[in-house]
Design a protein around this motif. Structure first.
Motif, PDB file in Angstrom:
ATOM      1  N   UNK A  73       0.816  -1.216   0.000  1.00  0.00           N
ATOM      2  CA  UNK A  73       0.000   0.000   0.000  1.00  0.00           C
ATOM      3  C   UNK A  73       0.845   1.260   0.000  1.00  0.00           C
ATOM      4  N   UNK A  74       1.914   1.251   0.778  1.00  0.00           N
ATOM      5  CA  UNK A  74       2.812   2.413   0.796  1.00  0.00           C
ATOM      6  C   UNK A  74       3.520   2.590  -0.537  1.00  0.00           C
ATOM      7  N   UNK A  75       3.934   1.476  -1.156  1.00  0.00           N
ATOM      8  CA  UNK A  75       4.589   1.554  -2.463  1.00  0.00           C
ATOM      9  C   UNK A  75       3.649   2.137  -3.506  1.00  0.00           C
ATOM     10  N   UNK A  76       2.423   1.638  -3.547  1.00  0.00           N
ATOM     11  CA  UNK A  76       1.459   2.135  -4.530  1.00  0.00           C
ATOM     12  C   UNK A  76       1.116   3.601  -4.282  1.00  0.00           C
ATOM     13  N   UNK A  77       1.024   3.997  -3.017  1.00  0.00           N
ATOM     14  CA  UNK A  77       0.772   5.404  -2.708  1.00  0.00           C
ATOM     15  C   UNK A  77       1.933   6.274  -3.170  1.00  0.00           C
ATOM     16  N   UNK A  78       3.158   5.821  -2.914  1.00  0.00           N
ATOM     17  CA  UNK A  78       4.328   6.564  -3.385  1.00  0.00           C
ATOM     18  C   UNK A  78       4.377   6.664  -4.891  1.00  0.00           C
ATOM     19  N   UNK A  79       4.012   5.572  -5.557  1.00  0.00           N
ATOM     20  CA  UNK A  79       3.968   5.586  -7.026  1.00  0.00           C
ATOM     21  C   UNK A  79       2.962   6.615  -7.523  1.00  0.00           C
ATOM     22  N   UNK A  80       1.792   6.663  -6.903  1.00  0.00           N
ATOM     23  CA  UNK A  80       0.769   7.619  -7.340  1.00  0.00           C
ATOM     24  C   UNK A  80       1.174   9.062  -7.054  1.00  0.00           C
ATOM     25  N   UNK A  81       1.876   9.294  -5.947  1.00  0.00           N
ATOM     26  CA  UNK A  81       2.354  10.656  -5.653  1.00  0.00           C
ATOM     27  C   UNK A  81       3.362  11.093  -6.704  1.00  0.00           C
ATOM     28  N   UNK A  82       4.309  10.217  -7.024  1.00  0.00           N
ATOM     29  CA  UNK A  82       5.309  10.552  -8.039  1.00  0.00           C
ATOM     30  C   UNK A  82       4.642  10.731  -9.399  1.00  0.00           C
ATOM     31  N   UNK A  83       3.655   9.887  -9.699  1.00  0.00           N
ATOM     32  CA  UNK A  83       2.948  10.016 -10.969  1.00  0.00           C
ATOM     33  C   UNK A  83       2.189  11.342 -11.042  1.00  0.00           C
ATOM     34  N   UNK A  84       1.635  11.803  -9.926  1.00  0.00           N
ATOM     35  CA  UNK A  84       0.920  13.072  -9.919  1.00  0.00           C
ATOM     36  C   UNK A  84       1.836  14.253 -10.191  1.00  0.00           C
ATOM     37  N   UNK A  85       3.097  14.121  -9.802  1.00  0.00           N
ATOM     38  CA  UNK A  85       4.056  15.197 -10.056  1.00  0.00           C
ATOM     39  C   UNK A  85       4.649  15.060 -11.462  1.00  0.00           C
ATOM     40  N   UNK A  86       4.861  13.824 -11.918  1.00  0.00           N
ATOM     41  CA  UNK A  86       5.511  13.601 -13.209  1.00  0.00           C
ATOM     42  C   UNK A  86       4.552  13.668 -14.394  1.00  0.00           C
ATOM     43  N   UNK A  87       3.267  13.438 -14.172  1.00  0.00           N
ATOM     44  CA  UNK A  87       2.312  13.430 -15.278  1.00  0.00           C
ATOM     45  C   UNK A  87       2.272  14.747 -16.052  1.00  0.00           C
ATOM     46  N   UNK A  88       2.258  15.904 -15.385  1.00  0.00           N
ATOM     47  CA  UNK A  88       2.317  17.144 -16.172  1.00  0.00           C
ATOM     48  C   UNK A  88       3.600  17.280 -16.984  1.00  0.00           C
ATOM     49  N   UNK A  89       4.703  16.777 -16.456  1.00  0.00           N
ATOM     50  CA  UNK A  89       5.956  16.824 -17.208  1.00  0.00           C
ATOM     51  C   UNK A  89       5.903  15.968 -18.459  1.00  0.00           C
ATOM     52  N   UNK A  90       5.301  14.799 -18.347  1.00  0.00           N
ATOM     53  CA  UNK A  90       5.160  13.923 -19.514  1.00  0.00           C
ATOM     54  C   UNK A  90       4.220  14.553 -20.538  1.00  0.00           C
ATOM     55  N   UNK A  91       3.136  15.151 -20.059  1.00  0.00           N
ATOM     56  CA  UNK A  91       2.201  15.808 -20.971  1.00  0.00           C
ATOM     57  C   UNK A  91       2.857  16.986 -21.687  1.00  0.00           C
ATOM     58  N   UNK A  92       3.684  17.751 -20.961  1.00  0.00           N
ATOM     59  CA  UNK A  92       4.371  18.885 -21.595  1.00  0.00           C
ATOM     60  C   UNK A  92       5.439  18.401 -22.565  1.00  0.00           C
ATOM     61  N   UNK A  93       6.132  17.332 -22.216  1.00  0.00           N
ATOM     62  CA  UNK A  93       7.176  16.813 -23.097  1.00  0.00           C
ATOM     63  C   UNK A  93       6.599  16.294 -24.406  1.00  0.00           C
ATOM     64  N   UNK A  94       5.417  15.724 -24.334  1.00  0.00           N
ATOM     65  CA  UNK A  94       4.795  15.204 -25.551  1.00  0.00           C
ATOM     66  C   UNK A  94       4.038  16.276 -26.329  1.00  0.00           C
ATOM     67  N   UNK A  95       3.994  17.501 -25.815  1.00  0.00           N
ATOM     68  CA  UNK A  95       3.367  18.602 -26.532  1.00  0.00           C
ATOM     69  C   UNK A  95       1.868  18.702 -26.336  1.00  0.00           C
TER      70      UNK A  95
END
Length: 133
Positions: A73-95
């Motif tokens: 549960x802690x691993x999945x929560x950490x993954x989702x937190x990192x994904x919430x921060x990285x998702x805008x970066x991926x969206x911006x990188x892909x234009x």
């Protein structure tokens, strides 16, 4: 009354974080940064589900499975937190979104996650103080 001031300040910071995420979508006419809000909703679920599953363990378990469930549960929560921060970066990188929209979404996400952590620490301190530990 002194305990009310930090709650009001944290609520104000939380509102600013959500405002930044909403404005990152509305100002630039692209609503993909709102996908991050879905991530905020999903982030606490793994801890809640795995914590509930480990507390209702059977009499045959020796406790090893329950700690691994909590760790999952802690691993999945950490993954989702990192994904919430990285998702805008991926969206911006892909234009898909612009870089200013990405910056606003990331700053808003960091404010939201930081506020949630501070709320947890604040209420944990109050519970420990009330119990006398």
């Amino acid at each position: 009354m002194t305990g009310l001031k930090p709650i009001i300040a944290l609520s104000f910071i939380l509102a600013i974080g959500f405002l930044l995420v909403i404005l990152s979508s509305a100002l630039f006419g692209n609503y993909f940064p709102l996908l991050v809000v879905a991530n905020y909703v999903l982030t606490p679920l793994p801890n809640a589900i795995c914590g509930r599953a480990s507390s209702s363990s059977s009499i045959f378990s020796d406790g090893a499975e329950s700690s691994s469930v909590v760790d999952l549960g802690r691993f999945l929560t950490g993954f989702l937190v990192v994904m919430g921060i990285a998702l805008p970066g991926v969206l911006a990188h892909s234009g898909i979104i612009t870089v200013p929209a990405m910056a606003m979404a990331v700053v808003g996400g960091l404010l939201i996650y930081g506020t949630v952590v501070c709320f947890g620490l604040f209420f944990m301190e109050e519970e420990e103080g009330a119990l006398g530990f």
